[in-house]
Design an enzyme around this catalytic site. Structure first.
Site, PDB file in Angstrom:
ATOM      1  N   ARG A   5       0.849  -1.183   0.000  1.00  0.00           N
ATOM      2  CA  ARG A   5       0.000   0.000   0.000  1.00  0.00           C
ATOM      3  C   ARG A   5       0.893   1.244   0.000  1.00  0.00           C
ATOM      4  NH1 ARG A   5      -5.035   1.743  -1.305  1.00  0.00           N
ATOM      5  NH2 ARG A   5      -6.078   2.876   0.359  1.00  0.00           N
ATOM      6  N   THR A  37      -9.588   0.135 -10.004  1.00  0.00           N
ATOM      7  CA  THR A  37      -8.581  -0.678  -9.336  1.00  0.00           C
ATOM      8  C   THR A  37      -8.579  -1.910 -10.198  1.00  0.00           C
ATOM      9  OG1 THR A  37      -9.077   0.254  -7.180  1.00  0.00           O
ATOM     10  CG2 THR A  37      -8.154  -1.942  -7.166  1.00  0.00           C
ATOM     11  N   ASP A  93      -7.663   8.424   0.112  1.00  0.00           N
ATOM     12  CA  ASP A  93      -8.245   7.380   0.966  1.00  0.00           C
ATOM     13  C   ASP A  93      -8.037   7.665   2.446  1.00  0.00           C
ATOM     14  OD1 ASP A  93      -9.342   5.937  -1.052  1.00  0.00           O
ATOM     15  OD2 ASP A  93      -7.982   4.238  -0.953  1.00  0.00           O
ATOM     16  N   SER A 114      -7.622   0.819   3.122  1.00  0.00           N
ATOM     17  CA  SER A 114      -8.046   0.365   1.788  1.00  0.00           C
ATOM     18  C   SER A 114      -9.219  -0.599   1.904  1.00  0.00           C
ATOM     19  CB  SER A 114      -6.874  -0.360   1.115  1.00  0.00           C
ATOM     20  OG  SER A 114      -7.305  -0.985  -0.073  1.00  0.00           O
ATOM     21  N   SER A 115      -9.988  -0.686   0.823  1.00  0.00           N
ATOM     22  CA  SER A 115     -11.047  -1.699   0.763  1.00  0.00           C
ATOM     23  C   SER A 115     -10.652  -2.900  -0.093  1.00  0.00           C
ATOM     24  CB  SER A 115     -12.322  -1.089   0.181  1.00  0.00           C
ATOM     25  OG  SER A 115     -12.829  -0.123   1.061  1.00  0.00           O
ATOM     26  N   GLY A 118     -13.387  -1.545  -7.155  1.00  0.00           N
ATOM     27  CA  GLY A 118     -14.697  -0.940  -6.868  1.00  0.00           C
ATOM     28  C   GLY A 118     -14.805  -0.187  -5.571  1.00  0.00           C
ATOM     29  N   GLY A 119     -13.674   0.327  -5.042  1.00  0.00           N
ATOM     30  CA  GLY A 119     -13.751   1.087  -3.801  1.00  0.00           C
ATOM     31  C   GLY A 119     -14.397   0.231  -2.716  1.00  0.00           C
TER      32      GLY A 119
HETATM   33  O1  DON Z   1      -7.816   1.043  -1.733  1.00  0.00           O
HETATM   34  C1  DON Z   1      -8.978   1.355  -1.888  1.00  0.00           C
HETATM   35  O2  DON Z   1      -9.897   0.939  -1.210  1.00  0.00           O
HETATM   36  C2  DON Z   1      -9.336   2.262  -3.039  1.00  0.00           C
HETATM   37  N1  DON Z   1      -8.266   3.183  -3.330  1.00  0.00           N
HETATM   38  C3  DON Z   1      -9.638   1.410  -4.168  1.00  0.00           C
HETATM   39  C4  DON Z   1     -10.083   2.255  -5.302  1.00  0.00           C
HETATM   40  C5  DON Z   1     -10.890   1.492  -6.174  1.00  0.00           C
HETATM   41  O3  DON Z   1     -11.193   0.344  -6.032  1.00  0.00           O
HETATM   42  C6  DON Z   1     -11.352   2.261  -7.237  1.00  0.00           C
HETATM   43  N2  DON Z   1     -11.864   1.365  -8.136  1.00  0.00           N
HETATM   44  N3  DON Z   1     -12.067   0.384  -8.373  1.00  0.00           N
END
Ligand code: DON
Length: 560
Positions: free
Chosen positions: A94, A369, A411, A440-441, A461-462
């Site tokens: 990360r 992501t 984030d 992070s997710s 997907g966040g």
């Molecule tokens: O780490 C995270 O949770 C976010 N930065 C992830 C971002 C994300 O998944 C955006 N798209 N898919």
């Protein structure tokens, strides 16, 4: 090589009644990613006797070229490995906050929150972790030479590759933002004209950076010319990251989380991923319901899952952050079956509960992501998710170095005590601090059964990532779907706040939605959620099945 390419479906709306697709089958090994070109690079590594980690490294490096919205060397992520002997390893790469970061760095001179600084500026760039993390995993597990794994990416960047419909569309959409940065505009347009499908995209600066990485490993990125180019861009753009921050970056090995779900062992990423703990907590709660009897996609099953999501996401917000800065996170309690039982006792089957405070909303997150899953011939398995945060991250290509920088600092929470009704969050565990990793997710996950590998899964997907992975697992374990069907199935998401179920527009019958409303749920339709990329290992038949998400263009499973 036996290979079948999945049919691509550019517009998920078209999946209203999705045409069923069979999973890709293979006996020996498989790579699934969001870029078929990158999957092919990884599959070739496996065919040469590479370890799953070798293939994951090569695939990830290739994605940094062929899938520039999320594939990266300027971002960060997590790599989870389950070795054939049953041991598991978690590599945390990360991004970190630079040494000059502070909890108030996203406030302006009047102490007002500055969204632009937080998410769309050089201050939004975290110290990248990808090159260090891939190298650490390779050093511990890899079999093939490092150079062999980076070289295909060098060639793709130097010689170019054919732009797909999906990539052309995505680049065209970003063009107004690339225009803000000369190097980005130069790299991702033809002197200002958008790339169209069939063009060749060459990225010579990126090729040279990758060549330095091939030659020198992490030193080719964190030191020397690449580091100097990053530092120069930071200085000129008002960022605070320095060459010293780059030199100080370290990927970390962490102890994977392990849980169980209906006789399966579930291996997941620990914090700074919130995904692992939240996933395991939700599986523990759901284990107490006979979901199979209640039926897939029925109002009762969706209701029980949404109520479970609501509770797990509340705990996520309350407790989780970088473990190096939050030593007192109550992980063992959160992950115990007793705690899950106590949550279950608060769930009524006939009625939605309410999230408090009801007016409190999380900020929006993008969908960019990317995840890749690999299984090799010995059944070592890798689940890797990495990201630039937004699509194309900060949109800033480092001049002369040819790669995009992340905007992962977004984030972190906005600032101390800044939680408000518009959706800012100011809770303490995830405020910026020097050297801290932002929560992070990302939820790379691996399941085993009877001591043998069973499933590898992950998604972008966040915050929706965690629920996408949950639903893929439930679809396979509870409802017996094959991996492609499990990925294709319509998805929904609840994240505590805002208090609503967000569901994909396609695939939910009106009477199901009406019944959920009758139980007190607020519903909101969305076009699409997540991009699952997974593999199921059918040990008794010595067979692998791969599923690549048809919601996104260009992905593919490659097996042999
Ligand atoms: O780490 C995270 O949770 C976010 N930065 C992830 C971002 C994300 O998944 C955006 N798209 N898919």
């Amino acid at each position: 090589m036996k290979r079948r390419v999945l049919v691509l479906c550019a517009v998920f709306g078209a999946l209203c009644a999705p045409v069923e697709a069979a999973p890709v089958q293979a006996r020996r090994s498989m790579v699934v990613s969001q870029s078929l070109l990158a999957s092919e690079v990884g599959a070739k590594v496996l065919a040469e006797g590479g370890h799953a980690v070798d293939a994951a490294v090569a695939t990830a490096m290739a994605l940094a070229v062929t899938h520039p919205s999320a594939g990266n060397i300027g971002g960060g992520g997590f790599l989870l490995l389950r070795s054939a002997d049953g041991q598991s390893h978690a590599y945390d790469f990360r991004e970190k906050a630079p040494a000059a970061a502070s909890a108030t760095m996203f406030l302006d001179d009047d102490d007002e929150y500055d969204l632009r600084a937080h998410r769309f500026s050089h201050l939004a760039v975290g110290v990248p972790g990808t090159v260090a993390g891939l190298h650490l995993a390779w050093k511990e597990q890899g079999r093939l030479p490092w150079r062999r794994l980076v070289e295909p990416a060098v060639a793709l960047a130097r010689d170019g590759f054919t732009v797909s419909e999906g990539l052309a569309r995505s680049l065209r959409r970003q063009l107004p933002l690339f225009r803000l940065y000369a190097a980005s505009y130069a790299q991702f347009s033809k002197n200002g004209a958008p790339y169209v499908a069939g063009d060749t995209l060459k990225q010579p600066d990126l090729a040279r950076t990758l060549e330095r990485i091939a030659e020198r490993g992490p030193a080719g990125f964190y030191e020397g010319e690449t580091a100097a180019l990053i530092e120069k861009e930071m200085k000129e753009g008002g960022g605070v990251m320095t060459a010293a921050d780059l030199r100080a970056y370290e990927a970390k090995k962490r102890t994977p989380l392990r849980g169980t779900y209906r006789g399966h062992e579930v291996i997941a990423m620990p914090p700074p991923s919130s995904g692992g703990p939240t996933l395991l907590l939700m599986l523990n709660v759901l284990e107490g319901y006979d979901l199979r009897a209640k039926g897939r996609g029925t109002p009762t099953t969706i209701h029980l899952m949404a109520e479970t999501m609501r509770r797990a996401f509340a705990d996520r917000a309350r407790h989780l952050g970088d473990p190096d800065f939050n030593p007192a996170m109550p992980l063992s309690r959160l992950l115990s079956k007793d705690y899950a039982a106590s949550l279950r006792r608060t769930i009524r089957e006939d009625r939605a509960s309410k999230s408090e405070p009801t007016s409190f909303e999380w900020p929006a997150e993008s969908d960019e992501t990317t995840h890749l899953s690999v299984v090799d011939e010995a059944r070592h398995a890798v689940s890797l998710t990495y990201t630039l945060e937004d699509g194309y991250g900060s949109k800033i290509v480092v001049p002369g170095a040819g790669f995009l920088l992340n905007n992962e600092m977004g984030d972190f929470n906005a600032g101390p005590n800044l939680t408000n009704v518009e959706g800012r969050i100011g809770t303490a565990p995830n405020l910026a601090a020097p050297g801290k990793r932002m929560l992070s997710s990302m939820t790379p996950a691996i399941l085993a059964k009877d001591g043998r590998l069973f499933m590898v899964i992950g998604s972008p997907g966040g915050r929706t990532i965690i629920n996408t992975v949950l639903e893929c697992i439930v679809n396979v374990v509870d409802f017996g779907l094959d991996i492609q069907a499990a990925i294709d199935a319509p998805r929904f998401h609840h994240q505590w706040l805002p208090d609503r179920i967000r569901h994909e527009r396609a695939g939910f019958a009106p009477e199901v939605l009406a019944e959920l409303k009758a139980r007190g749920h607020v519903l909101k339709a969305t076009s699409s959620q997540g991009v699952g990329e997974g593999i199921v290992s059918l040990a008794a038949e010595n067979r692998l099945e791969g599923g690549s998400d048809r919601r996104a263009p260009d992905g593919g499973a490659v097996g042999r």
